[in-house]
Design a protein around this motif. Structure first.
Motif, short mmCIF file in Angstrom:
data_model
loop_
_atom_site.label_atom_id
_atom_site.label_comp_id
_atom_site.label_asym_id
_atom_site.label_seq_id
_atom_site.Cartn_x
_atom_site.Cartn_y
_atom_site.Cartn_z
N HIS A 120 9.74 3.05 15.02
CA HIS A 120 8.34 2.65 15.25
C HIS A 120 7.49 2.86 14.01
N LEU A 121 7.75 3.92 13.26
CA LEU A 121 7.01 4.14 12.01
C LEU A 121 7.34 3.05 10.99
N GLY A 122 8.60 2.63 10.95
CA GLY A 122 8.98 1.53 10.06
C GLY A 122 8.26 0.25 10.43
N ARG A 123 8.17 -0.01 11.73
CA ARG A 123 7.44 -1.20 12.18
C ARG A 123 5.96 -1.09 11.84
N LEU A 124 5.41 0.11 11.99
CA LEU A 124 4.01 0.33 11.63
C LEU A 124 3.77 -0.03 10.17
N LEU A 125 4.62 0.47 9.28
CA LEU A 125 4.45 0.17 7.86
C LEU A 125 4.61 -1.32 7.58
N SER A 126 5.57 -1.94 8.26
CA SER A 126 5.80 -3.37 8.06
C SER A 126 4.58 -4.18 8.49
N TYR A 127 4.06 -3.89 9.68
CA TYR A 127 2.89 -4.62 10.17
C TYR A 127 1.66 -4.36 9.30
N LEU A 128 1.51 -3.12 8.82
CA LEU A 128 0.39 -2.81 7.94
C LEU A 128 0.49 -3.61 6.64
N ALA A 129 1.69 -3.66 6.07
CA ALA A 129 1.88 -4.41 4.83
C ALA A 129 1.51 -5.87 5.02
N LEU A 130 1.89 -6.45 6.16
CA LEU A 130 1.57 -7.84 6.44
C LEU A 130 0.09 -8.04 6.72
N SER A 131 -0.53 -7.05 7.35
CA SER A 131 -1.95 -7.16 7.66
C SER A 131 -2.82 -7.07 6.40
N ILE A 132 -2.45 -6.16 5.50
CA ILE A 132 -3.23 -5.95 4.28
C ILE A 132 -2.84 -6.97 3.20
N GLY A 133 -1.55 -7.22 3.08
CA GLY A 133 -1.06 -8.22 2.14
C GLY A 133 -1.51 -7.98 0.72
N ASP A 134 -1.97 -9.05 0.08
CA ASP A 134 -2.39 -8.97 -1.33
C ASP A 134 -3.85 -8.58 -1.48
N GLY A 135 -4.49 -8.25 -0.36
CA GLY A 135 -5.87 -7.77 -0.43
C GLY A 135 -6.92 -8.84 -0.48
N THR A 136 -6.53 -10.11 -0.46
CA THR A 136 -7.53 -11.19 -0.47
C THR A 136 -8.00 -11.53 0.94
N PHE A 137 -7.17 -11.22 1.94
CA PHE A 137 -7.51 -11.45 3.35
C PHE A 137 -7.98 -12.89 3.58
N ASP A 138 -7.24 -13.82 2.94
CA ASP A 138 -7.60 -15.23 3.09
C ASP A 138 -7.16 -15.79 4.43
N ARG A 139 -6.33 -15.03 5.16
CA ARG A 139 -5.96 -15.42 6.52
C ARG A 139 -6.34 -14.27 7.45
#
Length: 237
Positions: free
Chosen positions: A152-171
């Motif tokens: 679950h912690l691995g999934r948390l990190l994965s989802y966070l990485a996808l949510s934050i991404g490159d920091g432009t938040f264009d989506r």
């Protein structure tokens, strides 16, 4: 009636003919992203169930693909495959830990920007701490349960990485959808820790400390999602 309606919605949802058109994801709303992610979850679950049943057969992957339809489990996108083939991740600079860009600050637009996020750093710290708990604190009979928490912690990190991404938040809609999934993982872990503390009081003190850190991360994540909805780029993200 409600049960019948729910079953019908589920049937339509997992029908391959209703799979999301990922090519149009740039225009998706938050709700459409959530539906697409749920579809992916269902598809993956079906794949692994069939893999468990037929994995030992010759040409199992082709058999499963024929049964499930073209869900893209076995082929890389051509453009992605070319980028993967061209990029040498194990060149001398990578192995030595040096590069021409060493020392340059990571700014929005950098693919690894998510690693600079405060909320991601906090979640990563908790995950590393849990690795130590798994290795040196949990009793032998609790190791498998500890691995579930690590999952679950691995999934948390994965989802966070996808949510934050490159920091432009264009989506923003996608960032919000992945952020909500990160919250779900935190809630799941908190529930597991509470249950195990009641079952094994010897862990209560340590698990309470882990839970406090998770709740802090939870609050940071809520702020991140609110910022995405407003279109802000605060440091919390």
């Amino acid at each position: 009636m409600h049960g019948t309606d729910t079953a019908e919605v589920h049937r339509k949802f997992v029908d391959d003919r209703n799979q999301p058109d990922w090519n149009k994801s740039e225009q998706w709303t938050e709700f459409q992203w959530e539906q697409a992610l749920k579809y992916s979850d269902h598809s993956a679950a079906r794949y692994f169930r069939m893999l468990d049943r037929f994995g030992d057969l010759p040409d199992a992957e082709e058999l499963i693909a024929a049964s499930l339809g073209d869900l893209g489990f076995f082929e890389l996108d051509d453009e992605f495959a070319e980028d993967w083939a061209e990029e040498d991740e194990f060149d001398e600079d990578a192995e030595s830990g040096t590069s021409d860009d060493d020392g340059d600050p990571i700014v929005p637009g950098d693919a690894m920007y998510f690693e600079t996020s405060l909320v991601y750093k906090r979640a990563r710290q908790i995950s590393l701490g849990w690795c130590n708990i798994e290795a040196s604190v949990l009793a032998k009979e609790d190791h498998m349960w500890g691995l579930v928490i690590l999952l679950h912690l691995g999934r948390l990190l994965s989802y966070l990485a996808l949510s934050i991404g490159d920091g432009t938040f264009d989506r923003a809609a996608a960032s919000i959808a992945f952020g909500k999934r990160s919250l779900s993982q935190i809630n799941t872990i908190l529930g597991e820790l509470q249950g195990k503390s009641q079952e094994s009081p010897k862990y209560a003190g340590m698990f309470n400390l882990v839970s406090e850190h998770l709740l802090e991360t939870h609050d940071m994540l809520v702020a991140h999602i609110e910022n995405c909805r407003r279109g802000d780029d605060d440091e919390v993200a």
